[in-house]
Design a protein around this motif. Structure first.
Motif, PDB file in Angstrom:
ATOM      1  N   MET A   1      69.829 -10.176 149.165  1.00 11.14           N
ATOM      2  CA  MET A   1      68.890 -11.026 148.429  1.00 11.14           C
ATOM      3  C   MET A   1      67.543 -10.330 148.358  1.00 11.14           C
ATOM      4  N   THR A   2      67.180  -9.894 147.192  1.00  9.02           N
ATOM      5  CA  THR A   2      65.895  -9.189 147.065  1.00  9.02           C
ATOM      6  C   THR A   2      64.768 -10.220 147.027  1.00  9.02           C
ATOM      7  N   THR A   3      63.586  -9.692 147.129  1.00 15.17           N
ATOM      8  CA  THR A   3      62.424 -10.580 147.115  1.00 15.17           C
ATOM      9  C   THR A   3      62.323 -11.313 145.784  1.00 15.17           C
ATOM     10  N   VAL A   4      62.603 -10.581 144.720  1.00 15.66           N
ATOM     11  CA  VAL A   4      62.504 -11.216 143.395  1.00 15.66           C
ATOM     12  C   VAL A   4      63.527 -12.344 143.290  1.00 15.66           C
ATOM     13  N   ASN A   5      64.753 -12.067 143.797  1.00 16.44           N
ATOM     14  CA  ASN A   5      65.766 -13.127 143.721  1.00 16.44           C
ATOM     15  C   ASN A   5      65.320 -14.363 144.462  1.00 16.44           C
ATOM     16  N   ARG A   6      64.785 -14.127 145.658  1.00 19.23           N
ATOM     17  CA  ARG A   6      64.400 -15.299 146.450  1.00 19.23           C
ATOM     18  C   ARG A   6      63.228 -16.027 145.819  1.00 19.23           C
ATOM     19  N   ALA A   7      62.316 -15.271 145.259  1.00 16.21           N
ATOM     20  CA  ALA A   7      61.190 -15.940 144.602  1.00 16.21           C
ATOM     21  C   ALA A   7      61.684 -16.751 143.412  1.00 16.21           C
ATOM     22  N   TRP A   8      62.599 -16.129 142.643  1.00 12.56           N
ATOM     23  CA  TRP A   8      63.150 -16.865 141.508  1.00 12.56           C
ATOM     24  C   TRP A   8      63.830 -18.140 141.959  1.00 12.56           C
ATOM     25  N   GLY A   9      64.552 -18.046 143.093  1.00 17.22           N
ATOM     26  CA  GLY A   9      65.263 -19.221 143.577  1.00 17.22           C
ATOM     27  C   GLY A   9      64.309 -20.326 144.014  1.00 17.22           C
ATOM     28  N   HIS A  10      63.093 -19.946 144.435  1.00 17.45           N
ATOM     29  CA  HIS A  10      62.175 -20.977 144.914  1.00 17.45           C
ATOM     30  C   HIS A  10      61.429 -21.675 143.799  1.00 17.45           C
ATOM     31  N   LEU A  11      61.517 -21.169 142.587  1.00 15.47           N
ATOM     32  CA  LEU A  11      60.829 -21.828 141.475  1.00 15.47           C
ATOM     33  C   LEU A  11      61.517 -23.126 141.127  1.00 15.47           C
ATOM     34  N   SER A  12      60.752 -24.069 140.666  1.00 18.42           N
ATOM     35  CA  SER A  12      61.373 -25.307 140.151  1.00 18.42           C
ATOM     36  C   SER A  12      61.874 -25.029 138.740  1.00 18.42           C
ATOM     37  N   LEU A  13      62.520 -26.014 138.171  1.00 17.69           N
ATOM     38  CA  LEU A  13      63.055 -25.838 136.815  1.00 17.69           C
ATOM     39  C   LEU A  13      61.939 -25.590 135.828  1.00 17.69           C
ATOM     40  N   ARG A  14      60.850 -26.323 136.024  1.00 17.17           N
ATOM     41  CA  ARG A  14      59.722 -26.147 135.105  1.00 17.17           C
ATOM     42  C   ARG A  14      59.189 -24.717 135.181  1.00 17.17           C
ATOM     43  N   GLY A  15      59.094 -24.240 136.431  1.00 21.56           N
ATOM     44  CA  GLY A  15      58.603 -22.874 136.597  1.00 21.56           C
ATOM     45  C   GLY A  15      59.519 -21.878 135.908  1.00 21.56           C
ATOM     46  N   LYS A  16      60.846 -22.113 136.047  1.00 21.39           N
ATOM     47  CA  LYS A  16      61.797 -21.177 135.456  1.00 21.39           C
ATOM     48  C   LYS A  16      61.692 -21.164 133.953  1.00 21.39           C
ATOM     49  N   VAL A  17      61.201 -22.256 133.374  1.00 24.28           N
ATOM     50  CA  VAL A  17      61.038 -22.268 131.912  1.00 24.28           C
ATOM     51  C   VAL A  17      59.710 -21.660 131.534  1.00 24.28           C
ATOM     52  N   ILE A  18      58.657 -21.998 132.272  1.00 25.19           N
ATOM     53  CA  ILE A  18      57.300 -21.603 131.834  1.00 25.19           C
ATOM     54  C   ILE A  18      57.087 -20.105 131.989  1.00 25.19           C
ATOM     55  N   ILE A  19      57.539 -19.517 133.077  1.00 20.25           N
ATOM     56  CA  ILE A  19      57.206 -18.105 133.304  1.00 20.25           C
ATOM     57  C   ILE A  19      57.838 -17.193 132.254  1.00 20.25           C
ATOM     58  N   PRO A  20      59.126 -17.332 131.942  1.00 16.47           N
ATOM     59  CA  PRO A  20      59.632 -16.469 130.861  1.00 16.47           C
ATOM     60  C   PRO A  20      58.946 -16.763 129.528  1.00 16.47           C
ATOM     61  N   LEU A  21      58.632 -18.036 129.315  1.00 17.76           N
ATOM     62  CA  LEU A  21      57.974 -18.398 128.054  1.00 17.76           C
ATOM     63  C   LEU A  21      56.614 -17.708 127.945  1.00 17.76           C
ATOM     64  N   LEU A  22      55.878 -17.730 129.051  1.00 22.51           N
ATOM     65  CA  LEU A  22      54.575 -17.055 129.045  1.00 22.51           C
ATOM     66  C   LEU A  22      54.737 -15.570 128.730  1.00 22.51           C
ATOM     67  N   PHE A  23      55.754 -14.985 129.406  1.00 23.40           N
ATOM     68  CA  PHE A  23      56.009 -13.562 129.179  1.00 23.40           C
ATOM     69  C   PHE A  23      56.278 -13.286 127.710  1.00 23.40           C
ATOM     70  N   LEU A  24      57.129 -14.160 127.135  1.00 20.27           N
ATOM     71  CA  LEU A  24      57.482 -13.948 125.732  1.00 20.27           C
ATOM     72  C   LEU A  24      56.265 -14.105 124.838  1.00 20.27           C
ATOM     73  N   VAL A  25      55.517 -15.161 125.071  1.00 19.22           N
ATOM     74  CA  VAL A  25      54.430 -15.480 124.127  1.00 19.22           C
ATOM     75  C   VAL A  25      53.288 -14.485 124.261  1.00 19.22           C
ATOM     76  N   LEU A  26      52.942 -14.132 125.467  1.00 14.50           N
ATOM     77  CA  LEU A  26      51.719 -13.322 125.618  1.00 14.50           C
ATOM     78  C   LEU A  26      51.965 -11.838 125.435  1.00 14.50           C
ATOM     79  N   ILE A  27      53.171 -11.378 125.803  1.00 18.09           N
ATOM     80  CA  ILE A  27      53.381  -9.934 125.783  1.00 18.09           C
ATOM     81  C   ILE A  27      54.313  -9.531 124.658  1.00 18.09           C
ATOM     82  N   VAL A  28      55.512 -10.159 124.659  1.00 20.44           N
ATOM     83  CA  VAL A  28      56.488  -9.716 123.656  1.00 20.44           C
ATOM     84  C   VAL A  28      56.061 -10.142 122.268  1.00 20.44           C
ATOM     85  N   GLY A  29      55.513 -11.341 122.147  1.00 24.69           N
ATOM     86  CA  GLY A  29      55.142 -11.878 120.851  1.00 24.69           C
ATOM     87  C   GLY A  29      54.200 -10.984 120.064  1.00 24.69           C
TER      88      GLY A  29
END
Lengths: 412, 455, 221
Positions: free
Chosen positions: B1-29
């Motif tokens: 279990m890497t640190t990233v995996n564990r951090a991802w696991g500790h996020l709530s559902l809202r967090g799991k939606v918002i963080i990728p969304l932020l990434f998409l909107v601010l950087i990829v967009g």
């Protein structure tokens, strides 16, 4: 000959998730041992153009876990072999190890659709062994609840029959009506399906206000509802053409095969246990025995229509019971631990599917020595092989459904 | 279990939606937008401008495919709900309001199922049979006229193309039944093939009379020929043809009472017994797309396609008014409408909120405002729709076409909820002994009538 | 029947159309619940008789019958009778190391768990730590436990239940569902698996049959 072990044993014991190449096609309908009887030899030999199709224990419409091996020539069924035993629970053996009072709850699941009749026959047999006199009120209550259950079973049969032919609507209407009756019985017995209501010497609880009010409601609508039920599918051309002239059974063959109940009466033989070997208070009640299919025997449509006729007779009986209900105790006084005299007793009742009987051998202890159950569906199912020769595959379902088998009783 | 995996696991559902969304909107967009605007965009515009026909074709195909799946979803939901209501029970009502998302979720479920081929089955044929069935169903969308001018490709042999392509589905069914390495499937596939093949003939013969009357095989022109009042619809001139077509089309689509191929109380699921996952999804959707196709065909051929039952303009001419015509030209209206667009929603929201607020004393003001806003949206959309209906003829045609098609889909679903199944030999007997002579009779009578009337 | 062919079909369709608009018979559980007759025996609750006295006599029959020891007796009411606890003991106010059923000396449903030895739980703690004490990884946890101990000791399962919070009954269910998980220690002596002798006999019989019938072995007949 024990070399091949049990049929269909999984050959790979190491990892059951992997099937090896040479095992493909081996899960056939044919058992891996050579035929043991003449009938098996005749059945499991294929002629040109024939194939086995296994209507397996898991099937949407074999009325429970019944396996039917069909020998098909295209769409035509050449021969049929029902394989039983998938629902075997060892009821007769369980009864041998239970007290007499306990047996009533063991034997309920035989015909779970109409379980009061399953309790009735053993209870009558035990009363014969114990020389118990059942109070009249208890007898009337037994008849009342029994006939109610007969109505509900026949109404459910209607829906079942339509479901096996492909109509999705009537079974739900049947369940709505059955629900009404079953709720009524729950008010008096405490359960909706496996009632555990009859006791040796009477019944468990008296009729209460809830039951009577629901029954009154139902009776006021019963006749009209019955008319509506009759008109539901009788005029539907598709339905009638699927059932007419399918599975014609004449009276002599039916008697030879040991059929009883509506299947026998629909073949022209007016045999009803309630009139032939009267029990309980049936001699005092007025009702007719409807019969159909007088000339040439009855087909599936006759069997269907006969059950509708029986419903109206049952409503008549319920009416009379309500009017003539005597007062009094509902259960004879008996000790908790019953030790009947050593002896044998046979009692049979008219279940919605036929003659249901139990033969009890007691050896003086508090558990019966042997309890043999004669179930009507077990005998009726044997007719399928006879009636299905040279009909089409789709007719198998129509015929099997019209015989109204319940797997619980067949496999005991 | 890497640190990233564990951090991802500790996020709530809202967090799991918002963080990728932020990434998409601010950087990829922004990166993608810049790329598109400068490099890809102009190249694409040049390419599309050079080949308008191909663009139209691709758009038509895209529209057709994109329409077929939601149509199938709607029909599946309709079937479940309507049959449930006829059975005196409520159908799906947990997923979404009144169970509206049920078929969507069912589609997703079908995508996530395990994808396996039974041992001994021919893998390639097993995979491609459902594709063939779905393909033939969807290809027929190309020639159906959804409205005046809204047709994928106005072939002048449209009807012939439709029957030819639709008849190819039998190959798919046979392949599906054969490739499953299962006797049930084989039985089902053969039954389906026999049924479809024997009902092809009454189907095609029943419309020949209509073709004689209309003089064309093009569905678009048949639809145009039924313009005017509902008495112009072909069902009144070819009633027997319509009836035969209706029955034969039910059999073609494997619908009750002719659904022997998938009779689920006899041979489990017929030719689809061994299918699971998306392959089954294809077969399943193909059936419902077929239902839509046959009702659309019925409507196009016999019930006036996209024509309204009454001709408003002729009624108005009778009364003495000129025909209603609306020209939508927003640019000519000036600054005034812009001002209105800012003020009117707010004012109307408040006005619509007042009755809600007054009706229930416990309702908080913000709730009343929200409801008022929803009501305003409803009214605004209704008005815009009315405007579009009057102003754009294709809109009116589309509405009528869809309405009539779904009415006939309802009739098919109604039949499914009512009738038991017809046995295979009775089915074939019916086709060859009754429908075929009736279709021929219809054809002869029509031809004789045409000759007599012409002379 | 009728003179017009098809009139019965139309009648059937009109009936279903009528039913389309009738009120539905479904009871939308759990928002609505059906009225149950007072005499109904299927309720999952302890009943009181008409004087307000609890009918339960704490005869321990239900606790003895439950194969996963889900039912227990605990707590005493004012009349000196025990209460029946269903489900994990954590949901009730009291908790003891050993259930009332075992303390009473009555036979326990699964005799394998009557007396279980304690095992060294250090390895198990490591496994649980690695899975972040997540009960959703139960299958992986159990597989690693079996790899560590050779089988799944009852004490280990109870420890997993206490640490992860999953109900013991659930873990028992998972452990008994999969064929590769063992709840008993493997046999000390390595006897040949039961199937070996059988396969030899079967192969011999099959080859004899094939030779007699003249078939090539390996093809289904």
């Amino acid at each position: 000959m024990t070399a091949s072990g049990t049929p269909h044993q999984h050959p790979s014991l190491d990892d059951p998730r992997i099937m090896l190449d040479d095992q493909i096609g081996q899960f056939e309908a044919v058992p891996p041992y050579p035929p043991r009887t003449e009938r098996e030899a005749e059945f499991y030999s294929l002629r040109d153009g024939e194939m086995f199709v296994n209507m397996g224990p898991q099937h949407p419409s074999t009325h429970g876990v019944l396996r039917v091996v069909l020998k098909l020539n295209g769409e035509q069924v050449v021969d049929l072999d029902p394989v039983l035993g998938y629902l075997h629970r060892g009821v007769e053996k369980l009864c041998e190890n239970s007290d007499y009072h306990h047996i009533i709850s063991q034997i309920d699941p035989l015909e779970y659709v109409s379980s009061l009749f399953m309790e009735w026959a053993p209870v009558m047999a035990f009363e014969k062994l114990l020389d118990v006199e059942v109070p009249r009120r208890a007898e009337y209550i037994r008849v009342l609840t029994g006939e109610l259950l007969r109505v509900s079973s026949h109404v459910l049969y209607q829906g079942w029959m339509a479901l096996d032919l492909g109509g999705l609507a009537p079974i739900l209407y049947s369940f709505i009506e059955r629900d009404e009756i079953v709720e009524m019985l729950a008010a008096v017995t405490g359960q909706r399906m496996l009632f555990n209501y009859f006791r040796i010497g009477g019944v468990n609880g008296d009729l209460n206000h809830e039951f009577m009010s629901r029954l009154g409601d139902w009776m006021s609508r019963a006749a009209k509802q019955h008319e509506a039920n009759i008109g539901l599918l009788n005029e539907n051309e598709i339905f009638v053409r699927r059932m007419r002239d399918i599975g014609r059974l004449d009276g002599a063959t039916a008697l030879r095969m040991g059929t009883s109940g509506p299947n026998l009466r629909a073949s022209g033989v007016p045999f009803d246990v309630r009139r032939a070997h009267p029990y309980s208070v049936y001699p005092e009640l007025e009702f007719d025995i409807p019969t159909r299919g007088g000339n040439g025997g009855g087909d599936s449509l006759d069997r269907y229509l006969l059950r509708l006729d029986e419903v109206s007779q049952s409503i008549r009986i319920i009416d009379q019971c309500l009017h003539n209900m005597p007062d009094g105790p509902i259960m004879a006084r008996l000790p908790r631990l019953l030790r009947p005299r050593p002896g044998r007793a046979w009692a049979a009742v008219e279940a919605p599917r036929g003659l249901f009987g139990t033969y009890v051998i007691s050896d003086g202890t508090d558990q019966p020595f042997r309890m043999k159950i004669h179930d009507p569906s077990f005998v009726n199912l044997q007719l399928v092989g006879l009636l299905m020769k040279n009909n089409l595959l789709a007719d198998t379902m129509a015929v099997m459904a019209s015989l109204d088998p319940v797997m619980g009783g067949i496999d005991k | 279990m890497t640190t990233v995996n564990r951090a991802w696991g500790h996020l709530s559902l809202r967090g799991k939606v918002i963080i990728p969304l932020l990434f998409l909107v601010l950087i990829v967009g922004p990166i993608v937008t810049i790329l598109f605007a400068n490099v890809v965009g102009p190249w694409l515009a040049d390419l599309l401008g050079a080949n308008p026909q191909i663009v139209r074709f691709v758009v038509a195909i895209g529209g057709v495919l994109l329409f077929s799946i939601p149509a199938a979803f709607i029909i599946i939901y309709m079937e479940l709900k309507v049959i449930a209501f006829m059975n005196l029970r409520i159908g799906p009502d947990r997923v979404g309001p009144k169970g509206a998302f049920h078929s969507l979720v069912a589609g997703l479920k079908v995508l996530t199922k395990e994808d396996f081929t039974p041992t001994g089955a021919d893998h390639i044929v097993f995979t491609w049979a459902p594709v063939l069935v779905f393909l033939t169903a969807v290809m027929t969308f190309l020639v159906i006229p959804f409205g005046p001018g809204l047709v994928g490709q106005d072939l002048n042999i449209g009807l012939l193309y439709l029957f030819a392509v639709g008849g190819m589905s039998v190959v798919g069914l046979l392949l599906a039944g054969w490739a499953s390495f299962n006797k049930y499937s084989l039985l089902g596939g053969l039954r389906a093939a026999a049924q479809v093949v024997s009902y092809e003939i009454p189907l095609t013969l029943s419309v020949v009379g209509l073709i004689l009357l209309a003089g064309t095989l093009s569905l678009n022109r048949i639809a145009e020929a039924q313009a005017g009042w509902f008495t112009d619809w072909y069902v009144f001139r070819q009633p027997l043809g319509a009836l035969i077509f209706f029955i034969a089309a039910t059999a073609e689509a494997n619908r009750t009472p002719f659904d022997m191929a998938e009779a689920d109380s006899e041979i489990v699921a017929g030719f689809a017994t061994e299918y699971s996952g998306m392959r089954f999804g294809f077969l399943f959707f193909a059936e419902y797309v077929n239902v839509f196709i046959i009702s659309a065909l019925l409507v196009t051929l016999f019930f006036g396609a996209w024509n309204a039952p009454v001709d408003i303009n002729s009624i108005l001419a009778l009364v003495g008014l000129s025909p209603i015509a609306v020209t939508l030209d927003p640019a000519s209206l000036g600054v005034g409408p812009l001002f209105l667009m800012l003020v009117v929603p707010v004012v109307l929201t408040v006005i619509f909120a007042v009755p809600f607020y007054l009706a229930r004393s416990t309702r908080p003001a913000w709730q009343a405002l929200v409801l008022g806003f929803l009501l305003f949206i409803l009214v605004a959309v209704g008005l815009l729709f009315l405007l579009a209906y009057i102003g754009w003829p294709w809109m009116a045609g589309l509405v009528w076409f869809m309405g009539k098609s779904f009415l006939f889909v309802y009739v098919f679903v109604w039949m499914r909820g009512t009738f038991p199944r017809v046995r295979i030999d009775q089915l074939m007997g019916f086709a060859w002994k009754w429908l075929l002579p009736a279709a021929l009779l219809n054809l002869f009578v029509t031809a004789a009538a045409i000759i007599i009337v012409k002379s | 029947m009728s003179f017009i062919p098809g009139i019965g079909l139309v009648r059937g369709m009109s009936l279903t159309l009528r039913r389309f608009f009738q009120p539905k018979a479904t009871i939308r559980w759990p928002e609505e619940k059906a009225d149950v007759a007072p005499k109904f025996r299927g309720r999952l609750q302890l009943l009181y008789d008409e004087y307000g006295t609890l009918k339960c006599e704490t005869c321990f029959q239900c606790a003895q019958a439950c194969p996963i020891e889900c039912i227990d007796m605990g707590g005493i009411d004012t009349k000196g009778r025990f209460h029946v606890h269903w489900g994990p003991p954590e949901t009730y106010g009291e908790r003891r190391e050993e259930s009332a059923l075992r303390r009473s000396g009555r036979p326990v449903a699964d005799p394998m768990y009557e007396h279980y030895e304690s095992v060294d739980l250090v390895a198990l703690d490591g496994i649980l730590e690695a899975h972040d004490f997540d009960p959703k990884d139960m299958l992986a946890i159990l597989e690693e436990t079996q790899a560590a101990y050779g089988y799944l000791p009852v004490a280990a399962l109870k420890h997993i239940s206490r640490i992860t919070g999953a109900w013991y009954a659930t873990i028992y269910g998972t452990a008994t569902y999969y064929r590769h998980l063992r709840l008993e220690p493997p046999a000390a002596d390595t006897a040949a698996p039961a199937g070996e002798a059988q396969r030899g006999i079967e192969a011999g019989y099959r080859s004899a049959l094939d030779a007699a019938l003249g078939h090539v072995s390996g093809c289904p007949s």
